[in-house]
Enzyme design. Structure first.
Site, short mmCIF file in Angstrom:
data_model
loop_
_atom_site.label_atom_id
_atom_site.label_comp_id
_atom_site.label_asym_id
_atom_site.label_seq_id
_atom_site.Cartn_x
_atom_site.Cartn_y
_atom_site.Cartn_z
N GLY A 68 0.84 -1.19 0.00
CA GLY A 68 0.00 0.00 0.00
C GLY A 68 0.87 1.24 0.00
N HIS A 69 1.90 1.21 -0.83
CA HIS A 69 2.79 2.36 -0.96
C HIS A 69 3.62 2.23 -2.24
CE1 HIS A 69 6.19 -0.11 0.25
NE2 HIS A 69 5.49 -0.55 1.28
N GLY A 70 4.30 3.32 -2.57
CA GLY A 70 5.23 3.31 -3.69
C GLY A 70 6.58 3.77 -3.20
#
Ligand code: TYD
Length: 142
Positions: free
Chosen positions: A56-58
């Site tokens: 749930g991130h980059g």
């Protein structure tokens, strides 16, 4: 590299060497040889409860190789324009994730272990934790 080049088409399953013997199998990974980056960090997820979601991130600059060392899980990759879901369940396969890709991990089987090889040490400033902020950085929205 330009952001537009860092898209999900650059991400792919890399089949790692596998030495199969009656004594068992052996797989190895060499940085800048089997994978397109130097390995600076290894971390792993384990004891993940059923139904839990990770990721749930980059990342701005981090390259990663994600391997299902045991069991299985799914990795959803998203570059703001296209999405692709991978099911990882072989310890000789790694999913290469280039920088600037949003990822979500779910569908962890019981007892699964997710190992990640990373091109740099941990740096919270390298994360996009907000999807909108990520899309702005990609130039997908204003
Ligand atoms: P995070 O990267 O958000 O985990 P995931 O993407 O698997 O859900 O990290 C969770 C927490 O662990 C966060 O507080 C940062 C910390 N962390 C480190 O301290 N070092 C590391 O190498 C990693 C990957 C995370």
């Amino acid at each position: 590299m330009e952001n537009t080049m860092l898209n999900i088409n650059l991400c792919q399953i890399i089949e790692l060497p596998k030495i199969s013997e009656s004594r068992g199998n052996l797989t190895f990974v060499e940085g800048n040889n089997h994978i397109p980056f130097d390995i600076k960090r290894v971390y792993y997820l384990y004891d993940v409860p059923g139904g839990a979601e990770r990721g749930g991130h980059g990342h701005k600059a981090l390259h990663q190789l994600i391997i299902a060392m045991s069991g299985s899980f799914d990795v959803l990759l998203d570059d703001g324009e296209h999405q692709k879901r991978y099911h990882l369940n072989r310890s000789y396969n790694g999913l290469y994730v280039c920088p600037m890709i949003w990822r979500e991990l779910d569908n962890f089987s019981s007892g699964s272990v997710c190992m990640v090889l990373a091109s740099n040490t941990y740096d919270e400033d390298d994360y996009y934790r907000d999807y909108k902020e990520y899309l702005v950085a990609r130039g997908v929205i204003l």
